[in-house]
Enzyme design. Structure first.
Site, PDB file in Angstrom:
ATOM      1  N   VAL A  46       0.841  -1.200   0.000  1.00 33.45           N
ATOM      2  CA  VAL A  46       0.000   0.000   0.000  1.00 33.45           C
ATOM      3  C   VAL A  46       0.877   1.252   0.000  1.00 33.45           C
ATOM      4  O   VAL A  46       0.561   2.240  -0.661  1.00 33.45           O
ATOM      5  CB  VAL A  46      -0.969   0.007   1.213  1.00 33.45           C
ATOM      6  CG1 VAL A  46      -1.761   1.314   1.280  1.00 33.45           C
ATOM      7  CG2 VAL A  46      -1.921  -1.187   1.149  1.00 33.45           C
ATOM      8  N   CYS A  47       1.991   1.198   0.714  1.00 31.84           N
ATOM      9  CA  CYS A  47       2.861   2.372   0.877  1.00 31.84           C
ATOM     10  C   CYS A  47       3.270   3.021  -0.445  1.00 31.84           C
ATOM     11  O   CYS A  47       3.142   4.238  -0.596  1.00 31.84           O
ATOM     12  CB  CYS A  47       4.086   2.017   1.712  1.00 31.84           C
ATOM     13  SG  CYS A  47       3.679   1.447   3.382  1.00 31.84           S
ATOM     14  N   PRO A  48       3.755   2.255  -1.441  1.00 35.71           N
ATOM     15  CA  PRO A  48       4.165   2.934  -2.675  1.00 35.71           C
ATOM     16  C   PRO A  48       2.998   3.590  -3.405  1.00 35.71           C
ATOM     17  O   PRO A  48       3.178   4.626  -4.049  1.00 35.71           O
ATOM     18  CB  PRO A  48       4.817   1.837  -3.513  1.00 35.71           C
ATOM     19  CG  PRO A  48       4.354   0.557  -2.932  1.00 35.71           C
ATOM     20  CD  PRO A  48       4.052   0.822  -1.487  1.00 35.71           C
ATOM     21  N   GLU A  50       0.456   5.064  -1.948  1.00 37.85           N
ATOM     22  CA  GLU A  50       0.211   6.318  -1.235  1.00 37.85           C
ATOM     23  C   GLU A  50       1.285   7.354  -1.546  1.00 37.85           C
ATOM     24  O   GLU A  50       0.980   8.526  -1.782  1.00 37.85           O
ATOM     25  CB  GLU A  50       0.222   6.083   0.275  1.00 37.85           C
ATOM     26  CG  GLU A  50      -0.927   5.288   0.807  1.00 37.85           C
ATOM     27  CD  GLU A  50      -0.853   5.245   2.316  1.00 37.85           C
ATOM     28  OE1 GLU A  50      -1.841   5.636   2.952  1.00 37.85           O
ATOM     29  OE2 GLU A  50       0.196   4.839   2.862  1.00 37.85           O
ATOM     30  N   LEU A  51       2.528   6.939  -1.519  1.00 34.98           N
ATOM     31  CA  LEU A  51       3.632   7.868  -1.762  1.00 34.98           C
ATOM     32  C   LEU A  51       3.594   8.407  -3.193  1.00 34.98           C
ATOM     33  O   LEU A  51       3.869   9.585  -3.426  1.00 34.98           O
ATOM     34  CB  LEU A  51       4.961   7.205  -1.441  1.00 34.98           C
ATOM     35  CG  LEU A  51       5.162   6.837   0.036  1.00 34.98           C
ATOM     36  CD1 LEU A  51       6.411   5.994   0.215  1.00 34.98           C
ATOM     37  CD2 LEU A  51       5.194   8.053   0.925  1.00 34.98           C
TER      38      LEU A  51
END
Length: 187
Positions: A46-48, A50-51
């Site tokens: 999920v992090c990439p 969002e970033l």
């Protein structure tokens, strides 16, 4: 205890930004609006997304006088490696702070102690270093950068217009409210 309306604590960290390592501290935040965008870990799922989404709004945020600091408990070296290997992360132009000791993450009361990872938390800080907006979601729920931009605009409006507040779904240019005894029960 909520961190809303509290001043950020002193910190010092190494960051990766646009191909370079830079030292960053709370002194670099004072005098401007800032977003601290915590995420659990590099090389995840999920992090990439969002970033990358946040990068899509970075120019708009910069035009509003806002600096972005993405933070995880990874090192700045890990951020560099991720930036060089992920198409999504390779687009990022804002600061990626390494917080391997968890000091910054704990300063924002955003650490999952049992894992040593940051929660998915967003903190909007005003030019006085005071936290004005907080959003924290669970591991599997990604954030929306366009909504974050809207919240920053609202926080900036309220700061610039004492006595005014922004109602739900307020967008720049729309009507605001002036809380008063006369409004009680009429909304």
């Amino acid at each position: 205890m909520s961190l809303i309306n509290t001043e950020i604590k002193p910190f010092k960290a190494e960051a990766f930004k646009q191909g370079k390592f830079e030292s960053v501290s709370e002194a670099d935040v004072k005098g401007k609006w800032a977003i601290f965008f915590f995420y659990p870990a590099d090389f995840t799922f999920v992090c990439p997304t969002e970033l990358e989404d946040l990068q899509s709004e970075y120019a708009a945020l910069q035009s509003m006088g806002v600096e972005v600091f993405a933070v995880s408990t990874d090192t700045h070296f890990s951020h560099k490696a991720w930036h060089e290997t992920s198409p999504a992360i390779g687009k990022i132009e804002y600061y990626m702070l390494g917080d391997p000791t968890g000091a910054i993450t704990r300063n924002f009361d955003n650490m999952r102690e049992d894992m040593g990872l940051a929660d998915r938390g967003t903190f909007v800080v005003d030019p006085d270093g005071v936290i004005q907006v907080i959003e924290v979601t669970c591991e599997g729920v990604g954030r929306n950068a366009a909504e974050l931009v809207r919240k920053v605009k609202a926080a900036q409006y309220v700061r610039a217009n004492p006595g005014q507040v922004c109602p739900a779904k307020w967008e720049e240019g729309e009507e605001t409210l002036a809380p008063s005894l006369e409004l009680v029960g009429k909304i």
